[in-house]
Design a protein around this motif. Structure first.
Motif, short mmCIF file in Angstrom:
data_model
loop_
_atom_site.label_atom_id
_atom_site.label_comp_id
_atom_site.label_asym_id
_atom_site.label_seq_id
_atom_site.Cartn_x
_atom_site.Cartn_y
_atom_site.Cartn_z
N PHE A 150 -4.96 -32.06 -25.83
CA PHE A 150 -5.97 -31.38 -25.01
C PHE A 150 -5.82 -29.87 -25.19
N PRO A 151 -6.85 -29.11 -24.83
CA PRO A 151 -6.74 -27.64 -24.95
C PRO A 151 -5.80 -27.08 -23.88
N GLU A 152 -4.90 -26.24 -24.29
CA GLU A 152 -4.02 -25.55 -23.34
C GLU A 152 -4.70 -24.25 -22.92
N ILE A 153 -5.19 -24.22 -21.68
CA ILE A 153 -6.06 -23.14 -21.21
C ILE A 153 -5.33 -22.27 -20.20
N GLN A 154 -5.49 -20.98 -20.36
CA GLN A 154 -5.05 -20.01 -19.36
C GLN A 154 -6.24 -19.11 -19.02
N PHE A 155 -6.69 -19.22 -17.77
CA PHE A 155 -7.87 -18.46 -17.36
C PHE A 155 -7.54 -17.02 -16.96
N LEU A 156 -6.39 -16.84 -16.30
CA LEU A 156 -6.08 -15.54 -15.72
C LEU A 156 -4.71 -15.04 -16.16
N GLU A 157 -4.61 -13.73 -16.31
CA GLU A 157 -3.33 -13.14 -16.68
C GLU A 157 -2.30 -13.33 -15.56
N HIS B 243 -1.96 -15.95 -13.80
CA HIS B 243 -1.52 -17.35 -13.74
C HIS B 243 -1.19 -17.80 -15.17
N LYS B 244 0.10 -17.77 -15.48
CA LYS B 244 0.53 -18.05 -16.85
C LYS B 244 0.58 -19.54 -17.18
N GLN B 245 0.62 -20.39 -16.15
CA GLN B 245 0.71 -21.82 -16.42
C GLN B 245 -0.61 -22.34 -17.01
N ASN B 246 -0.47 -23.37 -17.86
CA ASN B 246 -1.66 -23.97 -18.45
C ASN B 246 -2.40 -24.83 -17.43
N VAL B 247 -3.70 -24.97 -17.61
CA VAL B 247 -4.50 -25.85 -16.75
C VAL B 247 -4.04 -27.28 -16.97
N PRO B 248 -3.76 -28.06 -15.90
CA PRO B 248 -3.29 -29.44 -16.06
C PRO B 248 -4.34 -30.34 -16.71
N ALA B 249 -3.86 -31.34 -17.48
CA ALA B 249 -4.76 -32.29 -18.15
C ALA B 249 -4.91 -33.56 -17.33
N LEU C 131 -14.03 -31.49 -21.45
CA LEU C 131 -14.62 -31.09 -20.17
C LEU C 131 -13.55 -30.39 -19.34
N VAL C 132 -13.92 -29.28 -18.71
CA VAL C 132 -12.97 -28.46 -17.95
C VAL C 132 -13.55 -28.19 -16.56
N LYS C 133 -12.76 -28.48 -15.54
CA LYS C 133 -13.16 -28.17 -14.17
C LYS C 133 -12.61 -26.80 -13.81
N VAL C 134 -13.46 -25.94 -13.24
CA VAL C 134 -13.02 -24.60 -12.88
C VAL C 134 -12.94 -24.38 -11.37
N SER C 135 -13.64 -25.20 -10.59
CA SER C 135 -13.59 -25.05 -9.12
C SER C 135 -14.26 -26.25 -8.48
N ASP C 136 -14.24 -26.26 -7.14
CA ASP C 136 -14.95 -27.28 -6.39
C ASP C 136 -16.34 -26.81 -5.98
N GLY C 137 -16.66 -25.56 -6.26
CA GLY C 137 -17.99 -25.04 -5.95
C GLY C 137 -18.15 -24.58 -4.52
N GLY C 138 -17.06 -24.45 -3.77
CA GLY C 138 -17.14 -24.01 -2.38
C GLY C 138 -17.09 -22.51 -2.24
N VAL C 139 -17.76 -21.98 -1.23
CA VAL C 139 -17.80 -20.52 -1.02
C VAL C 139 -16.49 -20.00 -0.46
N ASP C 140 -15.70 -20.87 0.13
CA ASP C 140 -14.46 -20.43 0.76
C ASP C 140 -13.25 -20.61 -0.17
N GLU C 141 -13.49 -20.91 -1.41
CA GLU C 141 -12.39 -21.08 -2.35
C GLU C 141 -11.83 -19.73 -2.77
N LEU D 123 -8.83 -28.14 -13.90
CA LEU D 123 -8.34 -29.31 -14.65
C LEU D 123 -9.02 -29.33 -16.02
N THR D 124 -8.39 -29.98 -16.99
CA THR D 124 -9.03 -30.12 -18.31
C THR D 124 -8.90 -31.54 -18.82
N GLY D 125 -9.89 -31.96 -19.57
CA GLY D 125 -9.83 -33.25 -20.24
C GLY D 125 -9.27 -33.11 -21.65
N PHE D 126 -9.02 -34.24 -22.30
CA PHE D 126 -8.56 -34.26 -23.69
C PHE D 126 -9.73 -34.01 -24.63
#
Length: 230
Positions: free
Chosen positions: A132-139, A141-147, A168-178, A215-218
């Protein structure tokens, strides 16, 4: 008296000659009949032999073609498909960031909670997308996004020249309070030593990412209902 004996002798000789001719005629008739009968028998046997050969040849061709065609057109089993995929992966080297071009696009509708990564093989030869892709969105947060384990395909993903793979990659739940943070670019590392690529986030203003929900998919050949729902 001598005259009488002379006539008797002539008649006897004539009778013997006629009898001899009769025997000759009878003998000739029998010979012709036997010869004709023998020829007819030979023709009958010859025709019968030809018919016999015809049926044998027809039977041989029928059984040979039937069994050959029937056994050669069966659909491969799932196990055979997986085994073939593993053999192809063993023969194809791992994809690197020099082999593929990675891009991101929004997935679904607002609120945009998912993106899709596309890795297109631009190398001109086959290569294997590992894991799966090892993704880092933010400087920060150094940990990779879980698969997500359920999205792992049954067989390795081998890309022919010009073919794409998706994740496929999930970035949020879409809530305003996140605890969302704006992301305009992020890094993607290919497993197996494939290198790291910088990917531009989709949308004019980038994407909103909640690192706790990401989260990320394979890598897969296509997005699949069920396996890629998370």
């Amino acid at each position: 008296m001598r005259t009488f004996r002379s006539r008797t002798t002539v008649l006897a000789a004539t009778g013997a000659a006629v009898f001899a001719l009769s025997l000759t005629a009878c003998g000739g008739g029998d010979t012709d009949t036997k010869s004709a009968g023998s020829s007819a028998t030979e023709r009958t046997v010859s025709v019968g032999h030809a018919k016999s050969n015809g049926s044998v040849n027809g039977s041989g061709k029928g059984s040979g073609n039937g069994s050959g065609n029937g056994s050669g057109k069966g659909e491969p089993s799932a196990e055979a498909t997986i085994a073939a995929g593993k053999r192809a992966a063993a023969a194809a080297p791992l994809c690197t960031t020099k082999d593929v071009r990675i891009s991101a696009a929004q997935h679904g509708g607002p609120p945009y909670t998912h993106i899709v990564l596309t890795a297109k093989n631009t190398s001109g030869h086959s290569c294997t997308m590992s894991g799966f892709p090892e993704i880092q969105f933010l400087e920060s947060h150094k940990q990779n996004v879980p698969a997500v384990a359920k999205s792992k395909p049954a067989a390795p993903v081998v890309l022919k020249a010009g073919a794409p793979a998706y994740a496929l990659v999930k970035v949020s739940d879409g809530g305003v309070d996140e605890n969302n943070e704006p992301v305009s670019a992020f890094s993607v590392t290919l497993q197996g030593g494939g290198g790291m690529a910088a990917v531009t986030a989709p949308g004019s203003g980038g994407i909103a990412v909640d690192p706790a929900k990401a989260l990320t998919g394979f890598w897969t050949y296509e997005l699949r209902n069920g396996a890629d729902d998370f």
